[in-house]
Each structure stands twice: as structure tokens, then as C-alpha cells.
Design an enzyme around this catalytic site. Structure first.
Site, PDB file in Angstrom:
ATOM      1  N   HIS A 113       0.809  -1.225   0.000  1.00 58.32           N
ATOM      2  CA  HIS A 113       0.000   0.000   0.000  1.00 58.32           C
ATOM      3  C   HIS A 113       0.835   1.264   0.000  1.00 58.32           C
ATOM      4  O   HIS A 113       0.350   2.335   0.360  1.00 58.32           O
ATOM      5  CB  HIS A 113      -0.969   0.003   1.200  1.00 58.32           C
ATOM      6  CG  HIS A 113      -1.987  -1.099   1.106  1.00 58.32           C
ATOM      7  ND1 HIS A 113      -2.705  -1.550   2.189  1.00 58.32           N
ATOM      8  CD2 HIS A 113      -2.382  -1.862   0.060  1.00 58.32           C
ATOM      9  CE1 HIS A 113      -3.513  -2.519   1.801  1.00 58.32           C
ATOM     10  NE2 HIS A 113      -3.337  -2.737   0.507  1.00 58.32           N
ATOM     11  N   CYS A 140       5.223  19.750  -8.151  1.00 59.32           N
ATOM     12  CA  CYS A 140       6.294  18.977  -8.772  1.00 59.32           C
ATOM     13  C   CYS A 140       7.270  19.899  -9.492  1.00 59.32           C
ATOM     14  O   CYS A 140       6.829  20.776 -10.268  1.00 59.32           O
ATOM     15  CB  CYS A 140       5.645  18.007  -9.785  1.00 59.32           C
ATOM     16  SG  CYS A 140       6.776  17.232 -10.918  1.00 59.32           S
ATOM     17  N   ASN A 206      -2.836 -12.459  16.109  1.00 64.46           N
ATOM     18  CA  ASN A 206      -3.807 -11.379  16.264  1.00 64.46           C
ATOM     19  C   ASN A 206      -4.557 -11.644  17.565  1.00 64.46           C
ATOM     20  O   ASN A 206      -5.001 -12.774  17.784  1.00 64.46           O
ATOM     21  CB  ASN A 206      -4.800 -11.388  15.082  1.00 64.46           C
ATOM     22  CG  ASN A 206      -5.604 -10.098  15.017  1.00 64.46           C
ATOM     23  OD1 ASN A 206      -5.995  -9.549  16.056  1.00 64.46           O
ATOM     24  ND2 ASN A 206      -5.829  -9.605  13.820  1.00 64.46           N
ATOM     25  N   ALA A 224       1.650  -8.880  18.917  1.00 63.70           N
ATOM     26  CA  ALA A 224       2.693  -9.288  17.958  1.00 63.70           C
ATOM     27  C   ALA A 224       4.040  -9.543  18.638  1.00 63.70           C
ATOM     28  O   ALA A 224       4.689 -10.561  18.379  1.00 63.70           O
ATOM     29  CB  ALA A 224       2.842  -8.196  16.889  1.00 63.70           C
TER      30      ALA A 224
HETATM   31  C1  BV8 Z   1      -7.938  -1.899  -5.455  1.00 60.91           C
HETATM   32  C2  BV8 Z   1      -4.482   3.722   2.526  1.00 60.91           C
HETATM   33  C3  BV8 Z   1      -8.732  -2.041  -7.688  1.00 60.91           C
HETATM   34  C4  BV8 Z   1      -3.278   3.946   3.269  1.00 60.91           C
HETATM   35  C5  BV8 Z   1      -5.857   1.843   2.725  1.00 60.91           C
HETATM   36  C6  BV8 Z   1     -11.926  -7.009  -4.172  1.00 60.91           C
HETATM   37  C7  BV8 Z   1     -10.769  -6.914  -4.943  1.00 60.91           C
HETATM   38  C8  BV8 Z   1     -10.112  -5.715  -5.080  1.00 60.91           C
HETATM   39  C9  BV8 Z   1     -10.576  -4.558  -4.446  1.00 60.91           C
HETATM   40  C10 BV8 Z   1     -11.720  -4.645  -3.683  1.00 60.91           C
HETATM   41  C11 BV8 Z   1     -12.397  -5.865  -3.543  1.00 60.91           C
HETATM   42  N1  BV8 Z   1     -13.449  -5.644  -2.742  1.00 60.91           N
HETATM   43  C12 BV8 Z   1     -13.473  -4.329  -2.365  1.00 60.91           C
HETATM   44  C13 BV8 Z   1     -12.459  -3.692  -2.954  1.00 60.91           C
HETATM   45  C14 BV8 Z   1     -12.166  -2.259  -2.821  1.00 60.91           C
HETATM   46  C15 BV8 Z   1     -11.224  -1.950  -1.654  1.00 60.91           C
HETATM   47  C16 BV8 Z   1     -11.493  -2.765  -0.413  1.00 60.91           C
HETATM   48  O1  BV8 Z   1     -10.781  -3.716  -0.135  1.00 60.91           O
HETATM   49  N2  BV8 Z   1     -12.503  -2.395   0.343  1.00 60.91           N
HETATM   50  C17 BV8 Z   1     -12.794  -3.132   1.562  1.00 60.91           C
HETATM   51  C18 BV8 Z   1     -12.713  -2.229   2.787  1.00 60.91           C
HETATM   52  C19 BV8 Z   1     -14.149  -3.777   1.399  1.00 60.91           C
HETATM   53  N3  BV8 Z   1      -9.844  -2.146  -2.087  1.00 60.91           N
HETATM   54  C20 BV8 Z   1      -9.225  -1.164  -2.737  1.00 60.91           C
HETATM   55  O2  BV8 Z   1      -9.751  -0.117  -3.049  1.00 60.91           O
HETATM   56  C21 BV8 Z   1      -7.770  -1.410  -3.109  1.00 60.91           C
HETATM   57  N4  BV8 Z   1      -7.601  -1.048  -4.483  1.00 60.91           N
HETATM   58  O3  BV8 Z   1      -8.153  -3.041  -5.271  1.00 60.91           O
HETATM   59  O4  BV8 Z   1      -8.040  -1.295  -6.706  1.00 60.91           O
HETATM   60  C22 BV8 Z   1     -10.195  -1.907  -7.390  1.00 60.91           C
HETATM   61  C23 BV8 Z   1     -10.711  -0.666  -7.064  1.00 60.91           C
HETATM   62  C24 BV8 Z   1     -12.080  -0.547  -6.791  1.00 60.91           C
HETATM   63  C25 BV8 Z   1     -12.905  -1.681  -6.821  1.00 60.91           C
HETATM   64  C26 BV8 Z   1     -12.359  -2.932  -7.119  1.00 60.91           C
HETATM   65  C27 BV8 Z   1     -11.016  -3.038  -7.411  1.00 60.91           C
HETATM   66  C28 BV8 Z   1      -6.830  -0.517  -2.276  1.00 60.91           C
HETATM   67  C29 BV8 Z   1      -6.722  -1.054  -0.872  1.00 60.91           C
HETATM   68  C30 BV8 Z   1      -5.755  -0.181  -0.058  1.00 60.91           C
HETATM   69  C31 BV8 Z   1      -6.552   0.858   0.641  1.00 60.91           C
HETATM   70  N5  BV8 Z   1      -5.707   1.699   1.429  1.00 60.91           N
HETATM   71  N6  BV8 Z   1      -5.314   2.856   3.325  1.00 60.91           N
HETATM   72  C32 BV8 Z   1      -3.547   4.976   4.306  1.00 60.91           C
HETATM   73  O5  BV8 Z   1      -4.109   6.033   4.007  1.00 60.91           O
HETATM   74  O6  BV8 Z   1      -3.177   4.665   5.408  1.00 60.91           O
HETATM   75  S1  BV8 Z   1      -6.784   0.816   3.710  1.00 60.91           S
HETATM   76  C33 BV8 Z   1      -6.017   0.450   5.167  1.00 60.91           C
HETATM   77  O7  BV8 Z   1      -6.432  -0.908   5.474  1.00 60.91           O
HETATM   78  C34 BV8 Z   1      -4.501   0.394   5.196  1.00 60.91           C
HETATM   79  O8  BV8 Z   1      -3.913   0.419   3.907  1.00 60.91           O
HETATM   80  C35 BV8 Z   1      -4.211  -0.939   5.833  1.00 60.91           C
HETATM   81  O9  BV8 Z   1      -2.998  -1.379   5.390  1.00 60.91           O
HETATM   82  C36 BV8 Z   1      -5.341  -1.759   5.346  1.00 60.91           C
HETATM   83  C37 BV8 Z   1      -5.577  -3.006   6.149  1.00 60.91           C
HETATM   84  O10 BV8 Z   1      -5.785  -2.655   7.514  1.00 60.91           O
HETATM   85  P1  BV8 Z   1      -4.972  -3.506   8.628  1.00 60.91           P
HETATM   86  O11 BV8 Z   1      -3.529  -3.350   8.357  1.00 60.91           O
HETATM   87  O12 BV8 Z   1      -5.524  -4.873   8.677  1.00 60.91           O
HETATM   88  O13 BV8 Z   1      -5.298  -2.698   9.950  1.00 60.91           O
HETATM   89  P2  BV8 Z   1      -6.643  -2.718  10.820  1.00 60.91           P
HETATM   90  O14 BV8 Z   1      -6.605  -1.515  11.701  1.00 60.91           O
HETATM   91  O15 BV8 Z   1      -7.824  -2.932   9.928  1.00 60.91           O
HETATM   92  O16 BV8 Z   1      -6.501  -4.032  11.726  1.00 60.91           O
HETATM   93  C38 BV8 Z   1      -5.480  -4.093  12.707  1.00 60.91           C
HETATM   94  C39 BV8 Z   1      -5.486  -5.510  13.258  1.00 60.91           C
HETATM   95  O17 BV8 Z   1      -4.407  -5.634  14.197  1.00 60.91           O
HETATM   96  C40 BV8 Z   1      -6.751  -5.889  14.007  1.00 60.91           C
HETATM   97  O18 BV8 Z   1      -7.197  -7.151  13.561  1.00 60.91           O
HETATM   98  C41 BV8 Z   1      -6.319  -5.950  15.490  1.00 60.91           C
HETATM   99  O19 BV8 Z   1      -7.021  -6.973  16.182  1.00 60.91           O
HETATM  100  C42 BV8 Z   1      -4.864  -6.290  15.360  1.00 60.91           C
HETATM  101  N7  BV8 Z   1      -4.009  -5.819  16.465  1.00 60.91           N
HETATM  102  C43 BV8 Z   1      -4.184  -4.720  17.255  1.00 60.91           C
HETATM  103  N8  BV8 Z   1      -3.145  -4.632  18.131  1.00 60.91           N
HETATM  104  C44 BV8 Z   1      -2.312  -5.674  17.876  1.00 60.91           C
HETATM  105  C45 BV8 Z   1      -2.856  -6.432  16.810  1.00 60.91           C
HETATM  106  N9  BV8 Z   1      -2.262  -7.533  16.322  1.00 60.91           N
HETATM  107  C46 BV8 Z   1      -1.102  -7.907  16.887  1.00 60.91           C
HETATM  108  N10 BV8 Z   1      -0.505  -7.230  17.902  1.00 60.91           N
HETATM  109  C47 BV8 Z   1      -1.078  -6.121  18.422  1.00 60.91           C
HETATM  110  N11 BV8 Z   1      -0.489  -5.458  19.443  1.00 60.91           N
HETATM  111 ZN    ZN Z   2       5.250  16.112 -12.218  1.00 63.75          ZN
END
Ligand code: BV8
Ligand code: ZN
Length: 233
Positions: A113, A140, A206, A224
Site C-alpha cells: 500500500h 512537482c 492477532n 505481535a
Molecule cells: C484496489 C491507505 C482495484 C493507506 C488503505 C476485491 C478486490 C479488489 C478490491 C476490492 C475488492 N473488494 C473491495 C475492494 C475495494 C477496496 C477494499 O478492499 N474495500 C474493503 C474495505 C471492502 N480495495 C481497494 O480499493 C484497493 N484497491 O483493489 O483497486 C479496485 C478498485 C475498486 C474496486 C475494485 C477493485 C486498495 C486497498 C488499499 C486501501 N488503502 N489505506 C492509508 O491512508 O493509510 S486501507 C487500510 O487498510 C490500510 O492500507 C491498511 O494497510 C489496510 C488493512 O488494515 P490492517 O492493516 O488490517 O489494519 P486494521 O486496523 O484494519 O486491523 C489491525 C489488526 O491488528 C486488528 O485485527 C487488530 O485486532 C490487530 N491488532 C491490534 N493490536 C495488535 C494487533 N495484532 C497484533 N498485535 C497487536 N499489538
Molecule cells: Zn510532475
């Protein structure tokens, strides 16, 4: 299945999410105190928002750079980095944009990402490393377009070569350790399927269950740092 130990494997992939950096103080996205609870990504972290109000998007990302700049790699990042300095081949496939794996010394890192510390011109697409916590220069110097964070926002396509390299690394691994991801963002959330296809031992670190938990052989329900210390034991 008995709890695996890193030393018994030759080809390890660590698949990390925001929970990997939680103990470094970097906010997660969806848990308690998560970034998306405080900020609506549709206003601050997507192309439409950037087209509408690039300064507001930069203000949000400068704020996040400030948060991340105050954080250091935790014990878990160092365990992952050390695993790559032994005889096993280690690839880190991360959804995180904080750069902490590289700071801890991991070498083979695939940032699915993007990276908070890199910018990309929204017009001519050139990229630049940028260590400033607050980015001042927003035009730019080559074409006068807007610099934007080189981050994959919702609706942005992932960089194909990086996704292909991640899939190839996972298809060749014998141990796949998922750390701190809620497994709800695609296409990254498909990756554990590749580990199942590879016949790798699959470990989920997790504190909570996730929608992907059934895909794993071993579930280490804890933070972690502690769970990685057990695997490295
Ligand atoms: C795309 C930007 C083509 C960075 C983020 C099917 C196929 C393809 C795409 C899709 C699909 N279905 C839906 C889609 C669209 C979308 C998507 O996935 N939507 C979801 C929400 C339904 N995907 C996209 O748009 C992607 N692009 O595929 O393009 C396309 C486009 C449109 C339609 C179809 C296809 C782009 C995805 C990237 C999005 N960018 N953020 C920023 O600004 O920061 S999202 C965000 O979520 C971050 O990038 C992050 O990396 C990502 C995942 O989150 P996690 O890392 O899992 O973090 P989270 O907080 O959720 O969870 C933390 C976990 O840690 C918890 O489980 C917790 O219990 C645990 N935890 C807590 N403490 C601890 C711990 N574990 C261990 N130790 C601890 N101490
Ligand atoms: Zn440029």
C-alpha cells in the site's frame, strides 16, 4: 498442530498489517482509536478528496507523518528483521506505510500500500523519497503538478509488480505468518489463499479472530511482540 518455530523453516513470509506497529504507538485503522474512526478516508485519503482539496489531504498526511515519526520499530519488527539474517530466506509483505520494517533492518520488503515517506507527482508520476515530517513543497519541480503521498488509497490499483512479487514469494514459502491484520482490505486479503495453495504452515498472530482465521493452521491470540518472541524461541 504444534506451535512452529522460525528456525525450522527455510522460506518464510511475514504478512503484516497495522497491528504489527500497534506496540510502537502507530494507530491502527479499525480497532479502538483507529484512524478511520477519527478521520473519514473519503475526505482525507482517496483520489477524489485529493482532487477536491489537496491541501486538506496533505494536512492529514503531515499529521500522520508526525505520529509515525515519533514511533520506533518494536521488538516484533526486530524479530522479523533478525529472521532474515539467518539461513532462511525471508520476505516481508506489508500493508503498512510507516516504514518501520525497513528501519528495523528487514531487507526484502514488499509494500503493498505504498509508503508515507515517499511522494508521487499526480501528473507526471515521478516519485521522490521525502523525509520531511511536514511536506512544504507541493508542486512537482518537473511539471508543476501536485505531489501526493505515494500511498495506495481506496480505489487506487496496487502496483502490479509488487503484488505479483508478493504472490510469487507466498507460493514459494513453507511458513506464512500473518501479523496484525483485520483481513478486510482487498486484494491483500486474498494473499493467505496463496499460502494455502503453497501448502505452507500458516500462522495468524492477532489478539482477535478475523474473517480469515479459518485459513490458518495455528492461531496465536496475543500481541505481535510476545507471539513473535514465542515463534523465535
Ligand atoms: C484496489 C491507505 C482495484 C493507506 C488503505 C476485491 C478486490 C479488489 C478490491 C476490492 C475488492 N473488494 C473491495 C475492494 C475495494 C477496496 C477494499 O478492499 N474495500 C474493503 C474495505 C471492502 N480495495 C481497494 O480499493 C484497493 N484497491 O483493489 O483497486 C479496485 C478498485 C475498486 C474496486 C475494485 C477493485 C486498495 C486497498 C488499499 C486501501 N488503502 N489505506 C492509508 O491512508 O493509510 S486501507 C487500510 O487498510 C490500510 O492500507 C491498511 O494497510 C489496510 C488493512 O488494515 P490492517 O492493516 O488490517 O489494519 P486494521 O486496523 O484494519 O486491523 C489491525 C489488526 O491488528 C486488528 O485485527 C487488530 O485486532 C490487530 N491488532 C491490534 N493490536 C495488535 C494487533 N495484532 C497484533 N498485535 C497487536 N499489538
Ligand atoms: Zn510532475
Amino acid at each position: 498442530m504444534p506451535e512452529p518455530r522460525l528456525r525450522d523453516f527455510k522460506r518464510i513470509v511475514f504478512f503484516t498489517g497495522a497491528g504489527m506497529s500497534a506496540e510502537s504507538g502507530v494507530p491502527t485503522y479499525r480497532g479502538a482509536g483507529g484512524i478511520w474512526k477519527e478521520y473519514d478516508y473519503r475526505r482525507y485519503a482517496c483520489q477524489d478528496a485529493f482532487n477536491r482539496d489537496p491541501e486538506a489531504v496533505w494536512e492529514f498526511h503531515n499529521y500522520r507523518r508526525g505520529l509515525v515519526a515519533a514511533c520506533s520499530p518494536n521488538r516484533g519488527h526486530h524479530i522479523v528483521a533478525r529472521a532474515g539474517q539467518g539461513s532462511a530466506r525471508v520476505t516481508v509483505v506489508t500493508q503498512n506505510i510507516d516504514g518501520l520494517h525497513a528501519l528495523a533492518g528487514s531487507r526484502e520488503i514488499l509494500e503493498l500500500h505504498g509508503n508515507l515517506w515517499r511522494v508521487r507527482c499526480d501528473t507526471c508520476n515521478i516519485k521522490q523519497q521525502d523525509a520531511h515530517v511536514v511536506r512544504e513543497e507541493l508542486q512537482c519541480d518537473r511539471c508543476g503538478g501536485w505531489w501526493r503521498p505515494d500511498i495506495v488509497w481506496f480505489g487506487d490499483y496496487l502496483h502490479e509488480p509488487i503484488l505479483d512479487a508478493a504472490q510469487a514469494a507466498i507460493l514459494g514459502c513453507d511458513l506464512f505468518v500473518s501479523i496484525g491484520t483485520s483481513a478486510v482490505v482487498y486484494p491483500a486479503a486474498y494473499l493467505p489463499e496463496y499460502a494455502r495453495k503453497a501448502g505452507a504452515v500458516r500462522v495468524e498472530i492477532n489478539p482477535d479472530e478475523t474473517p480469515a482465521s479459518d485459513l490458518y493452521d495455528v492461531h496465536l491470540r496475543g500481541p505481535a511482540t510476545e507471539m513473535l518472541a514465542r515463534l523465535a524461541g
